[in-house]
Write an enzyme that holds these catalytic residues in place. Structure first.
Site, PDB file in Angstrom:
ATOM      1  N   ASN A  30       0.862  -1.188   0.000  1.00 58.65           N
ATOM      2  CA  ASN A  30       0.000   0.000   0.000  1.00 58.65           C
ATOM      3  C   ASN A  30       0.899   1.239   0.000  1.00 58.65           C
ATOM      4  O   ASN A  30       2.098   1.148   0.267  1.00 58.65           O
ATOM      5  CB  ASN A  30      -0.960  -0.011   1.194  1.00 58.65           C
ATOM      6  CG  ASN A  30      -0.227  -0.225   2.506  1.00 58.65           C
ATOM      7  OD1 ASN A  30       0.633   0.574   2.885  1.00 58.65           O
ATOM      8  ND2 ASN A  30      -0.537  -1.312   3.200  1.00 58.65           N
ATOM      9  N   ASP A  40       1.209  -8.901   1.227  1.00 62.26           N
ATOM     10  CA  ASP A  40       2.044  -7.935   1.945  1.00 62.26           C
ATOM     11  C   ASP A  40       2.363  -8.459   3.358  1.00 62.26           C
ATOM     12  O   ASP A  40       3.531  -8.511   3.783  1.00 62.26           O
ATOM     13  CB  ASP A  40       1.258  -6.614   2.019  1.00 62.26           C
ATOM     14  CG  ASP A  40       2.128  -5.409   2.320  1.00 62.26           C
ATOM     15  OD1 ASP A  40       3.342  -5.581   2.529  1.00 62.26           O
ATOM     16  OD2 ASP A  40       1.584  -4.295   2.337  1.00 62.26           O
TER      17      ASP A  40
HETATM   18  P1  ADP Z   1      -3.932  -6.111  -3.307  1.00 63.65           P
HETATM   19  O1  ADP Z   1      -4.194  -5.238  -2.117  1.00 63.65           O
HETATM   20  O2  ADP Z   1      -2.912  -5.509  -4.265  1.00 63.65           O
HETATM   21  O3  ADP Z   1      -5.183  -6.556  -3.985  1.00 63.65           O
HETATM   22  P2  ADP Z   1      -3.638  -8.699  -1.924  1.00 63.65           P
HETATM   23  O4  ADP Z   1      -2.495  -9.149  -1.101  1.00 63.65           O
HETATM   24  O5  ADP Z   1      -4.945  -8.499  -1.256  1.00 63.65           O
HETATM   25  O6  ADP Z   1      -3.144  -7.374  -2.691  1.00 63.65           O
HETATM   26  O7  ADP Z   1      -3.854  -9.725  -3.105  1.00 63.65           O
HETATM   27  C1  ADP Z   1      -3.016  -9.810  -4.238  1.00 63.65           C
HETATM   28  C2  ADP Z   1      -2.915 -11.255  -4.674  1.00 63.65           C
HETATM   29  O8  ADP Z   1      -1.931 -11.905  -3.846  1.00 63.65           O
HETATM   30  C3  ADP Z   1      -4.189 -12.066  -4.522  1.00 63.65           C
HETATM   31  O9  ADP Z   1      -4.373 -12.827  -5.705  1.00 63.65           O
HETATM   32  C4  ADP Z   1      -3.888 -13.003  -3.347  1.00 63.65           C
HETATM   33  O10 ADP Z   1      -4.558 -14.233  -3.481  1.00 63.65           O
HETATM   34  C5  ADP Z   1      -2.404 -13.182  -3.522  1.00 63.65           C
HETATM   35  N1  ADP Z   1      -1.629 -13.699  -2.366  1.00 63.65           N
HETATM   36  C6  ADP Z   1      -1.911 -13.680  -1.052  1.00 63.65           C
HETATM   37  N2  ADP Z   1      -0.918 -14.267  -0.336  1.00 63.65           N
HETATM   38  C7  ADP Z   1       0.020 -14.666  -1.247  1.00 63.65           C
HETATM   39  C8  ADP Z   1       1.283 -15.348  -1.172  1.00 63.65           C
HETATM   40  N3  ADP Z   1       1.799 -15.737  -0.010  1.00 63.65           N
HETATM   41  N4  ADP Z   1       1.960 -15.595  -2.334  1.00 63.65           N
HETATM   42  C9  ADP Z   1       1.466 -15.195  -3.525  1.00 63.65           C
HETATM   43  N5  ADP Z   1       0.291 -14.551  -3.656  1.00 63.65           N
HETATM   44  C10 ADP Z   1      -0.418 -14.296  -2.546  1.00 63.65           C
END
Ligand code: ADP
Length: 181
Positions: A30, A40
Protein backbone atom coordinates in the site's frame (compact mmCIF):
# COMPACT_ATOMS: atom_id res chain seq x y z
CA UNK A 1 3.14 -22.82 -17.93
CA UNK A 2 6.21 -21.29 -19.52
CA UNK A 3 6.75 -19.05 -22.55
CA UNK A 4 10.10 -18.08 -24.07
CA UNK A 5 10.27 -14.40 -24.97
CA UNK A 6 13.43 -13.52 -26.85
CA UNK A 7 16.07 -15.08 -24.62
CA UNK A 8 14.01 -14.78 -21.42
CA UNK A 9 11.44 -16.95 -19.67
CA UNK A 10 7.97 -15.88 -18.56
CA UNK A 11 6.57 -18.48 -16.23
CA UNK A 12 3.36 -19.06 -14.27
CA UNK A 13 3.37 -21.20 -11.15
CA UNK A 14 0.87 -21.80 -8.39
CA UNK A 15 2.34 -21.24 -4.95
CA UNK A 16 3.53 -18.92 -2.22
CA UNK A 17 5.72 -16.01 -3.25
CA UNK A 18 7.55 -15.88 0.10
CA UNK A 19 9.41 -19.14 -0.64
CA UNK A 20 10.68 -18.18 -4.10
CA UNK A 21 14.37 -18.29 -4.88
CA UNK A 22 14.33 -15.58 -7.51
CA UNK A 23 16.72 -12.68 -6.82
CA UNK A 24 13.79 -10.39 -6.13
CA UNK A 25 10.14 -10.82 -5.28
CA UNK A 26 7.57 -8.10 -5.80
CA UNK A 27 5.09 -7.16 -3.10
CA UNK A 28 1.57 -5.81 -3.57
CA UNK A 29 2.10 -2.99 -1.08
CA UNK A 30 0.00 0.00 0.00
CA UNK A 31 1.15 3.58 -0.54
CA UNK A 32 2.10 3.99 3.11
CA UNK A 33 4.35 0.90 2.93
CA UNK A 34 2.85 -0.02 6.28
CA UNK A 35 2.29 -3.69 5.61
CA UNK A 36 -1.13 -5.24 5.96
CA UNK A 37 -2.97 -8.37 5.01
CA UNK A 38 -2.70 -10.62 1.98
CA UNK A 39 0.61 -11.05 0.25
CA UNK A 40 2.04 -7.93 1.94
CA UNK A 41 1.52 -9.41 5.41
CA UNK A 42 2.91 -12.77 4.31
CA UNK A 43 6.11 -11.16 2.95
CA UNK A 44 6.73 -9.13 6.11
CA UNK A 45 6.07 -12.15 8.34
CA UNK A 46 8.44 -14.36 6.38
CA UNK A 47 11.10 -11.71 5.77
CA UNK A 48 11.30 -10.31 9.28
CA UNK A 49 11.59 -6.75 10.65
CA UNK A 50 14.48 -5.57 8.43
CA UNK A 51 12.04 -5.09 5.55
CA UNK A 52 9.68 -2.87 7.58
CA UNK A 53 12.63 -0.89 8.94
CA UNK A 54 13.59 0.07 5.38
CA UNK A 55 9.97 0.74 4.41
CA UNK A 56 9.69 3.18 7.34
CA UNK A 57 12.81 5.01 6.23
CA UNK A 58 11.49 5.30 2.68
CA UNK A 59 8.19 6.54 4.11
CA UNK A 60 5.79 5.80 1.26
CA UNK A 61 5.30 5.18 -2.43
CA UNK A 62 2.69 6.67 -4.78
CA UNK A 63 0.23 4.40 -6.58
CA UNK A 64 1.70 3.09 -9.83
CA UNK A 65 5.28 3.20 -8.51
CA UNK A 66 7.62 0.83 -6.69
CA UNK A 67 10.53 0.90 -4.23
CA UNK A 68 13.28 -1.57 -3.39
CA UNK A 69 14.22 -2.96 0.03
CA UNK A 70 16.23 -5.83 1.36
CA UNK A 71 14.67 -9.28 1.33
CA UNK A 72 15.55 -9.72 4.99
CA UNK A 73 15.26 -13.39 5.93
CA UNK A 74 13.71 -14.37 2.60
CA UNK A 75 15.59 -16.44 0.05
CA UNK A 76 15.15 -13.52 -2.33
CA UNK A 77 17.79 -10.83 -1.84
CA UNK A 78 15.37 -7.99 -2.53
CA UNK A 79 11.72 -7.11 -2.19
CA UNK A 80 10.34 -4.64 -4.73
CA UNK A 81 7.24 -3.05 -3.18
CA UNK A 82 4.79 -2.05 -5.90
CA UNK A 83 1.65 -0.07 -5.21
CA UNK A 84 -1.19 -1.09 -7.50
CA UNK A 85 -4.46 0.82 -7.81
CA UNK A 86 -7.64 0.17 -5.87
CA UNK A 87 -10.23 -0.82 -8.49
CA UNK A 88 -13.08 1.70 -8.60
CA UNK A 89 -14.99 0.60 -11.69
CA UNK A 90 -12.23 0.88 -14.29
CA UNK A 91 -12.58 4.52 -15.37
CA UNK A 92 -10.20 6.07 -12.89
CA UNK A 93 -6.94 5.30 -14.64
CA UNK A 94 -6.66 1.90 -13.02
CA UNK A 95 -5.28 0.15 -16.11
CA UNK A 96 -2.48 2.70 -16.58
CA UNK A 97 -1.63 2.62 -12.88
CA UNK A 98 -1.49 -1.16 -12.78
CA UNK A 99 0.73 -1.24 -15.87
CA UNK A 100 2.94 1.42 -14.33
CA UNK A 101 3.29 -0.57 -11.08
CA UNK A 102 4.62 -3.59 -12.99
CA UNK A 103 6.86 -1.43 -15.19
CA UNK A 104 8.36 0.32 -12.16
CA UNK A 105 9.36 -3.05 -10.71
CA UNK A 106 10.90 -4.18 -13.98
CA UNK A 107 12.85 -0.93 -14.37
CA UNK A 108 14.21 -1.24 -10.83
CA UNK A 109 15.26 -4.82 -11.60
CA UNK A 110 17.07 -3.71 -14.77
CA UNK A 111 18.82 -0.86 -12.96
CA UNK A 112 19.93 -3.12 -10.11
CA UNK A 113 21.10 -5.92 -12.37
CA UNK A 114 18.45 -8.25 -10.97
CA UNK A 115 18.05 -11.12 -13.42
CA UNK A 116 15.07 -12.95 -11.94
CA UNK A 117 11.91 -11.61 -10.33
CA UNK A 118 8.69 -13.16 -9.03
CA UNK A 119 5.40 -11.25 -9.04
CA UNK A 120 2.15 -11.82 -7.17
CA UNK A 121 -1.09 -10.81 -8.86
CA UNK A 122 -1.01 -7.12 -7.90
CA UNK A 123 -4.35 -5.43 -7.04
CA UNK A 124 -6.54 -8.52 -7.51
CA UNK A 125 -7.04 -9.27 -3.81
CA UNK A 126 -8.32 -6.64 -1.39
CA UNK A 127 -7.88 -3.94 -4.09
CA UNK A 128 -10.60 -5.65 -6.13
CA UNK A 129 -9.20 -5.55 -9.68
CA UNK A 130 -11.02 -8.16 -11.84
CA UNK A 131 -8.47 -10.87 -12.50
CA UNK A 132 -9.19 -11.31 -16.22
CA UNK A 133 -8.39 -7.66 -16.90
CA UNK A 134 -5.54 -7.46 -14.41
CA UNK A 135 -3.85 -10.60 -15.72
CA UNK A 136 -3.93 -9.24 -19.27
CA UNK A 137 -2.28 -6.00 -18.16
CA UNK A 138 0.30 -7.84 -16.04
CA UNK A 139 1.25 -10.35 -18.72
CA UNK A 140 1.33 -8.00 -21.72
CA UNK A 141 3.39 -5.47 -19.76
CA UNK A 142 5.95 -8.10 -18.80
CA UNK A 143 5.96 -9.66 -22.26
CA UNK A 144 6.61 -6.32 -23.99
CA UNK A 145 9.30 -5.43 -21.47
CA UNK A 146 11.16 -8.72 -21.89
CA UNK A 147 11.23 -8.25 -25.66
CA UNK A 148 13.26 -5.06 -25.11
CA UNK A 149 15.19 -6.13 -22.01
CA UNK A 150 17.03 -9.45 -22.32
CA UNK A 151 18.99 -8.57 -19.16
CA UNK A 152 16.03 -9.91 -17.18
CA UNK A 153 16.21 -13.65 -17.67
CA UNK A 154 13.22 -14.86 -15.70
CA UNK A 155 9.87 -13.39 -14.68
CA UNK A 156 7.73 -15.76 -12.66
CA UNK A 157 4.14 -15.06 -11.64
CA UNK A 158 3.39 -16.87 -8.41
CA UNK A 159 -0.36 -17.31 -8.23
CA UNK A 160 -1.98 -18.05 -4.92
CA UNK A 161 -4.53 -20.83 -5.33
CA UNK A 162 -5.96 -22.73 -8.22
CA UNK A 163 -8.47 -20.11 -9.40
CA UNK A 164 -5.84 -17.40 -9.77
CA UNK A 165 -3.49 -19.77 -11.58
CA UNK A 166 -6.19 -20.88 -14.02
CA UNK A 167 -7.14 -17.27 -14.77
CA UNK A 168 -3.55 -16.30 -15.57
CA UNK A 169 -3.00 -19.42 -17.63
CA UNK A 170 -6.09 -18.70 -19.72
CA UNK A 171 -4.95 -15.13 -20.36
CA UNK A 172 -1.38 -16.13 -21.20
CA UNK A 173 -2.62 -18.72 -23.69
CA UNK A 174 -4.80 -16.06 -25.33
CA UNK A 175 -1.93 -13.58 -25.55
CA UNK A 176 0.43 -16.22 -26.95
CA UNK A 177 -2.15 -17.09 -29.60
CA UNK A 178 -2.67 -13.42 -30.52
CA UNK A 179 1.06 -12.93 -30.83
CA UNK A 180 1.67 -16.15 -32.74
CA UNK A 181 4.05 -17.41 -30.03
P1 ADP B 1 -3.93 -6.11 -3.31
O1 ADP B 1 -4.19 -5.24 -2.12
O2 ADP B 1 -2.91 -5.51 -4.26
O3 ADP B 1 -5.18 -6.56 -3.98
P2 ADP B 1 -3.64 -8.70 -1.92
O4 ADP B 1 -2.50 -9.15 -1.10
O5 ADP B 1 -4.94 -8.50 -1.26
O6 ADP B 1 -3.14 -7.37 -2.69
O7 ADP B 1 -3.85 -9.72 -3.10
C1 ADP B 1 -3.02 -9.81 -4.24
C2 ADP B 1 -2.91 -11.26 -4.67
O8 ADP B 1 -1.93 -11.90 -3.85
C3 ADP B 1 -4.19 -12.07 -4.52
O9 ADP B 1 -4.37 -12.83 -5.71
C4 ADP B 1 -3.89 -13.00 -3.35
O10 ADP B 1 -4.56 -14.23 -3.48
C5 ADP B 1 -2.40 -13.18 -3.52
N1 ADP B 1 -1.63 -13.70 -2.37
C6 ADP B 1 -1.91 -13.68 -1.05
N2 ADP B 1 -0.92 -14.27 -0.34
C7 ADP B 1 0.02 -14.67 -1.25
C8 ADP B 1 1.28 -15.35 -1.17
N3 ADP B 1 1.80 -15.74 -0.01
N4 ADP B 1 1.96 -15.59 -2.33
C9 ADP B 1 1.47 -15.20 -3.52
N5 ADP B 1 0.29 -14.55 -3.66
C10 ADP B 1 -0.42 -14.30 -2.55
Amino acid sequence: MKVIIGSSVLELVQGDITTQETEAIANAANSGLRGGGGVDGAIHRAGGPAIMAECRKIGGCPTGHAVLTTGGNLKAKYVIHAVGPIYRGGNRGEAELLKSAYLSCLKIASEKGIKSIAFPSISTGVYGYPIDEASRIALTTVWDYLLEHPEIELVRFVLFGDTNYVAYEKTLKQIARERGA
